[in-house]
Design a protein around this motif. Sequence first.
Motif: not given
Length: 348
Positions: A215-220
């Motif tokens: 899982t990759k977070e594209l925006t925080s």
Amino acid sequence: MSGTTGTSGTAKMKKDESFLGKLGGTLVRKKKSKEVSDLHEEGKNAINAPMLPSGTEIHPEDTLLGRNSIPPLCYFPAKNKIIVLIDWINSELEEDRIIVKDLEEDCYDGQVLQKLFEKLSGRKLNVAEVTQSEIGQKQKLQTVLEAVNEQLRPHGWTIEWSVDALHSKNIVAIVYLLVSLAMHYQAPIRLPEHVSVQVVVVKKQEGILHTAVVTKELTSTTEDAFDTLLDHAPDKLNVVKTSLITFVNKHLNKLNLEVTELESQFADGVYLILLMGLLEDYFVPLYNFFLTPESFEQKVHNVAFAFELMQDGGLKKPKARPEDVVNLNLKSTLRVLYNLFTNYKNSE
């Protein structure tokens, strides 16, 4: 003066009433230069502290070894949330008559990214306008990314994209790049928070394919400094407001004007226009704006005209909308004034 246009029709001005009132403010006592300098620095630190970008920890084996792909949309349920990036690109490139409909299909060859970076940075890149071959497209991407990385890396942004990733239409790399550009150049959009994507990583070890889903977070969080100040640090907000009031009064006092309330006294645009004239050392003809604006539209015209003067002076287009300043939106007014503060804080 270039970029200055007159108002359509005759501006209604009640000189005897309001203008004399505006010029009748009491001059504040001059502070010692050391105190003013310390106050400016304290305000700057209060704003900049929460803005430092933090790098996302990405393990090399997750992205660089093997082939990333986005399987069915069920792995990317938040894909519709990044439509804001498409709208932003289309807004920026409207004059070039470029319309982006799909990030993967429209950004992989470097054409859109080239135009977008040139618009945001004001820098012309030495690349071929149209490239059909794979080699030509990758060469263009290489030039564009070198320029982008040169701008972003010194400011702490983590480089999560590459020529091969973009050209292979890797949506993760494309979104990482666009989000970084939008945040770095303070795009007038609000990115959705905590958008993530599940990426299937395929690696070949000793002739055997190994797959894993990461899982990759594209925006925080997309809160900027003023969101943080208003919502979480009211004590620092007062420091910033005091610093900005000191800055604007340093210049407006030359016209016997004084500001005590940032959100209300700049709402009609008159002080903004007069302040720009003082900062750039020119007289703004009175026929170019409404000196005593009465309607909402006249106030919006004034603030928009002040924004034009800022851009004529080499500043970036303000992130705030003129309507927000007129509607007494404190955050928008702070953004505009802080932009002036950072560019003219050393002006006499």
